[in-house]
Design an enzyme around this catalytic site. Structure first.
Site, PDB file in Angstrom:
ATOM      1  N   CYS A 156       0.688 -72.210   7.345  1.00 33.68           N
ATOM      2  CA  CYS A 156       0.788 -72.862   6.029  1.00 33.68           C
ATOM      3  C   CYS A 156       1.770 -72.076   5.154  1.00 33.68           C
ATOM      4  CB  CYS A 156      -0.575 -72.932   5.346  1.00 33.68           C
ATOM      5  SG  CYS A 156      -1.793 -73.865   6.282  1.00 33.68           S
ATOM      6  N   CYS A 188     -16.440 -63.675   0.698  1.00 35.74           N
ATOM      7  CA  CYS A 188     -15.452 -64.466   1.419  1.00 35.74           C
ATOM      8  C   CYS A 188     -14.994 -63.620   2.605  1.00 35.74           C
ATOM      9  CB  CYS A 188     -14.288 -64.774   0.476  1.00 35.74           C
ATOM     10  SG  CYS A 188     -12.908 -65.585   1.285  1.00 35.74           S
ATOM     11  N   GLU A 205      -9.356 -58.569   5.415  1.00 33.59           N
ATOM     12  CA  GLU A 205      -9.740 -58.548   4.003  1.00 33.59           C
ATOM     13  C   GLU A 205     -10.981 -59.381   3.752  1.00 33.59           C
ATOM     14  OE1 GLU A 205      -6.472 -59.487   1.379  1.00 33.59           O
ATOM     15  OE2 GLU A 205      -5.048 -58.543   2.750  1.00 33.59           O
ATOM     16  N   CYS A 255       0.683 -69.485   2.320  1.00 33.60           N
ATOM     17  CA  CYS A 255      -0.394 -68.532   2.635  1.00 33.60           C
ATOM     18  C   CYS A 255       0.134 -67.213   3.199  1.00 33.60           C
ATOM     19  CB  CYS A 255      -1.336 -69.184   3.637  1.00 33.60           C
ATOM     20  SG  CYS A 255      -2.709 -68.126   4.083  1.00 33.60           S
ATOM     21  N   CYS A 303      -3.157 -65.266  11.297  1.00 35.29           N
ATOM     22  CA  CYS A 303      -3.467 -66.687  11.491  1.00 35.29           C
ATOM     23  C   CYS A 303      -2.257 -67.377  12.107  1.00 35.29           C
ATOM     24  CB  CYS A 303      -3.791 -67.321  10.141  1.00 35.29           C
ATOM     25  SG  CYS A 303      -4.273 -69.056  10.230  1.00 35.29           S
ATOM     26  N   CYS A 357      -6.609 -63.602  -0.089  1.00 37.87           N
ATOM     27  CA  CYS A 357      -6.480 -62.803   1.128  1.00 37.87           C
ATOM     28  C   CYS A 357      -5.077 -62.789   1.720  1.00 37.87           C
ATOM     29  CB  CYS A 357      -7.458 -63.319   2.159  1.00 37.87           C
ATOM     30  SG  CYS A 357      -9.113 -62.777   1.780  1.00 37.87           S
TER      31      CYS A 357
HETATM   32  N1  SAH Z   1      -7.783 -71.460   7.451  1.00 38.99           N
HETATM   33  C1  SAH Z   1      -8.767 -71.994   6.580  1.00 38.99           C
HETATM   34  C2  SAH Z   1      -9.469 -70.977   5.693  1.00 38.99           C
HETATM   35  C3  SAH Z   1      -8.684 -69.866   5.100  1.00 38.99           C
HETATM   36  S1  SAH Z   1      -7.757 -70.088   3.646  1.00 38.99           S
HETATM   37  C4  SAH Z   1      -8.176 -73.100   5.751  1.00 38.99           C
HETATM   38  O1  SAH Z   1      -6.982 -73.329   5.836  1.00 38.99           O
HETATM   39  O2  SAH Z   1      -8.909 -73.778   5.061  1.00 38.99           O
HETATM   40  C5  SAH Z   1      -8.826 -70.537   2.346  1.00 38.99           C
HETATM   41  C6  SAH Z   1      -8.149 -71.479   1.358  1.00 38.99           C
HETATM   42  O3  SAH Z   1      -7.116 -70.812   0.603  1.00 38.99           O
HETATM   43  C7  SAH Z   1      -7.465 -72.663   2.041  1.00 38.99           C
HETATM   44  O4  SAH Z   1      -7.728 -73.840   1.320  1.00 38.99           O
HETATM   45  C8  SAH Z   1      -6.002 -72.291   1.928  1.00 38.99           C
HETATM   46  O5  SAH Z   1      -5.179 -73.412   2.064  1.00 38.99           O
HETATM   47  C9  SAH Z   1      -5.968 -71.634   0.579  1.00 38.99           C
HETATM   48  N2  SAH Z   1      -4.796 -70.815   0.308  1.00 38.99           N
HETATM   49  C10 SAH Z   1      -4.052 -70.092   1.153  1.00 38.99           C
HETATM   50  N3  SAH Z   1      -3.040 -69.490   0.511  1.00 38.99           N
HETATM   51  C11 SAH Z   1      -3.165 -69.828  -0.778  1.00 38.99           C
HETATM   52  C12 SAH Z   1      -2.420 -69.526  -1.954  1.00 38.99           C
HETATM   53  N4  SAH Z   1      -1.337 -68.749  -1.916  1.00 38.99           N
HETATM   54  N5  SAH Z   1      -2.856 -70.055  -3.122  1.00 38.99           N
HETATM   55  C13 SAH Z   1      -3.956 -70.853  -3.173  1.00 38.99           C
HETATM   56  N6  SAH Z   1      -4.690 -71.167  -2.116  1.00 38.99           N
HETATM   57  C14 SAH Z   1      -4.290 -70.674  -0.925  1.00 38.99           C
END
Ligand code: SAH
Length: 353
Positions: free
Chosen positions: A118, A107, A94, A121, A114, A335
Site C-alpha cells: 500500500c 495494537c 512495533e 504505508c 509487509c 506503525c
Molecule cells: N494490513 C492490514 C492491517 C495493518 S494497517 C490492513 O491493511 O488493514 C492498519 C490500518 O492503517 C489500515 O487500514 C491501513 O490501511 C492504515 N494505514 C497504513 N498506513 C497509513 C497511513 N500512513 N495513514 C493512515 N492510515 C494508514
C-alpha cells in the site's frame, strides 16, 4: 541440535501431548499453560509449579520466545505508548497502547514488514521479512502489560503486516489469547484489520469467532483503489464487498471500513457520494482516518474541512461514520516508521569499523 519448539505457540492439547511424551502426567500441561499465558513467565525457572528436573527437560526441548523493549515512547498529549520490540532473531516489530475511557487497547503487529505494498504505508516499504508466530504476537501483549503493570482489555490487529496473509498463526493467536486458562480475553474486544484478501475473509467468516472485522477500503471504486493499493488489482471492490456482506450475514457482526483521507486522491464530494451508494444498506461503519504522512511517500493529509464535509455527506446518506482521533501525534504512533529508523541505525552502527 534440532531447533527447540516454540512452546508458547502450542495449544493446551498440543502441550498435553508433548508433556506426556516426555514422561510427565497430563495435568502438568495445564499448569505449564497457565504459567506461560496467565502469568506470562519468560523463563522455565519461573514455572515453579513443576519439579526442577522437569523444568530442565522443558528447557532442553522448548523455547519461550519473549519480546524485549528496544524503545518506548510515551505521548505527552494523551499518554499513548509506542513500543519497538526486539524479537529473538533481532527483528523489530512495533506495538502501540492507547488509553480509552473503556480501558487499554493494544495494537499488535502480525508480520515483520509487509508484502501488500500500500503506497501510504511505512510498514511495507521494504517488503515482508517474515511472518510472526502466534507466540510473537502474544509476546507484544504480554510485554506491554508487564511494562505498564496493567491489564489490556482490547486488542486490534492493525500494526505492521497483513493478518490474513499470516492466517494460521493469527488464528492460533486468537485461540490462545481468548483461552480461559490463559489471558481469557474476550473475542468481542478484538478487531482484525485486512487490506482485503477475499478468500481468507470467507474462511474467517466460516470460523464465526465473533471478532470485529475491519476492512481497509480507502477508495469508492477500483480505479482509485488501484492507485494506492496493489491488492485492489487482484480483487475488485465488488468482490471485496460481496465477501463483506457474506461476513455480516454469517456472523451478524457489522464491518468496520477504514478510509484514510488523502488530499486530492479519495476525498472529493463525488467520492463520498459514490462510497455512500456502494455501502447503502450494508451492516457497516466507516472510520475516516486523516492519513498519516510518511516521509517516503508524497501523499498528503486531507484538510480538516474536507474531512468534515465528506463525513456530513455520508451522514446524510445514512452511513454510520466517525472520524478517527489522532492519538500519539508527537510520537509518530502509527506503525512502521520507528522500526525503519532503528533498522537504519543498526545497519550504520554495524558498518562503522
Ligand atoms: N494490513 C492490514 C492491517 C495493518 S494497517 C490492513 O491493511 O488493514 C492498519 C490500518 O492503517 C489500515 O487500514 C491501513 O490501511 C492504515 N494505514 C497504513 N498506513 C497509513 C497511513 N500512513 N495513514 C493512515 N492510515 C494508514
Amino acid at each position: 541440535m534440532a531447533d527447540k519448539r516454540d512452546i508458547r505457540s502450542m495449544t493446551p492439547e498440543e502441550l498435553t501431548e508433548a508433556v506426556t511424551a516426555l514422561g510427565e502426567k497430563a495435568y502438568r500441561a495445564g499448569q505449564i499453560f497457565q504459567r506461560l499465558h496467565r502469568d506470562c513467565v519468560t523463563s522455565f525457572d519461573d514455572i515453579t509449579t513443576i519439579s526442577k528436573a522437569f523444568r530442565g527437560i522443558l528447557s532442553n526441548n522448548f523455547e519461550i520466545f519473549a519480546a524485549s523493549i528496544a524503545k518506548k515512547l510515551v505521548s505527552e498529549y494523551d499518554s499513548t505508548v509506542k513500543y519497538l520490540f526486539r524479537l529473538h532473531d533481532g527483528a523489530y516489530v512495533e506495538s502501540v497502547v492507547m488509553r480509552y475511557k473503556y480501558g487499554l487497547t493494544v495494537c499488535v503487529s502480525t508480520q515483520v514488514g509487509c508484502n501488500m505494498g500500500c503506497r501510504f504505508c511505512a510498514s511495507t516499504l521494504d517488503g515482508k521479512q517474515r511472518d510472526l508466530t502466534a507466540s510473537e504476537i502474544l509476546a507484544q501483549l504480554y510485554a506491554a502489560q508487564r511494562d505498564l503493570g496493567e491489564s489490556i482489555s482490547h486488542i486490534v490487529l492493525m500494526g505492521m503486516g497483513e493478518p490474513l496473509d499470516n492466517y494460521d498463526n493469527v488464528l492460533r493467536f486468537l485461540r490462545l489469547v481468548t483461552d480461559e486458562r490463559g489471558q481469557n480475553k474476550s473475542m468481542r474486544n478484538i478487531s482484525l484489520s485486512t487490506c482485503g484478501i477475499v478468500p481468507k475473509m470467507y474462511a474467517l467468516a466460516d470460523e464465526n469467532l465473533g471478532l470485529t472485522l475491519s476492512v481497509s477500503l480507502h477508495a469508492p471504486n477500483d480505479e482509485i483503489r488501484q492507485r494506492t493499493m496493489p491488492v485492489a488489482k487482484r480483487w475488485s471492490i465488488e468482490a471485496l464487498l460481496k465477501a463483506c456482506r457474506d461476513y455480516t450475514q454469517k456472523t451478524g457482526r457489522r464491518i468496520s471500513f477504514e478510509y484514510a483521507m488523502v488530499d486530492g486522491v479519495n476525498d472529493s464530494d463525488a467520492c463520498a457520494y459514490e462510497l455512500a451508494d456502494r455501502l447503502a444498506g450494508m451492516l457497516c461503519h466507516v472510520n475516516l482516518i486523516p492519513v498519516n504522512e510518511v516521509a517516503e511517500t508524497r501523499l498528503r493529509r486531507s484538510k480538516r474541512e474536507r474531512i468534515d464535509r465528506f463525513r456530513r455527506i455520508l451522514e446524510q446518506k445514512h452511513i454510520n461514520v466517525t472520524v478517527r482521533r489522532h492519538l500519539g501525534a508527537d510520537i509518530n504512533a502509527s506503525c512502521g516508521q520507528l522500526r525503519r529508523q532503528t533498522q537504519k541505525q543498526d545497519q550504520e552502527t554495524a558498518a562503522t569499523p
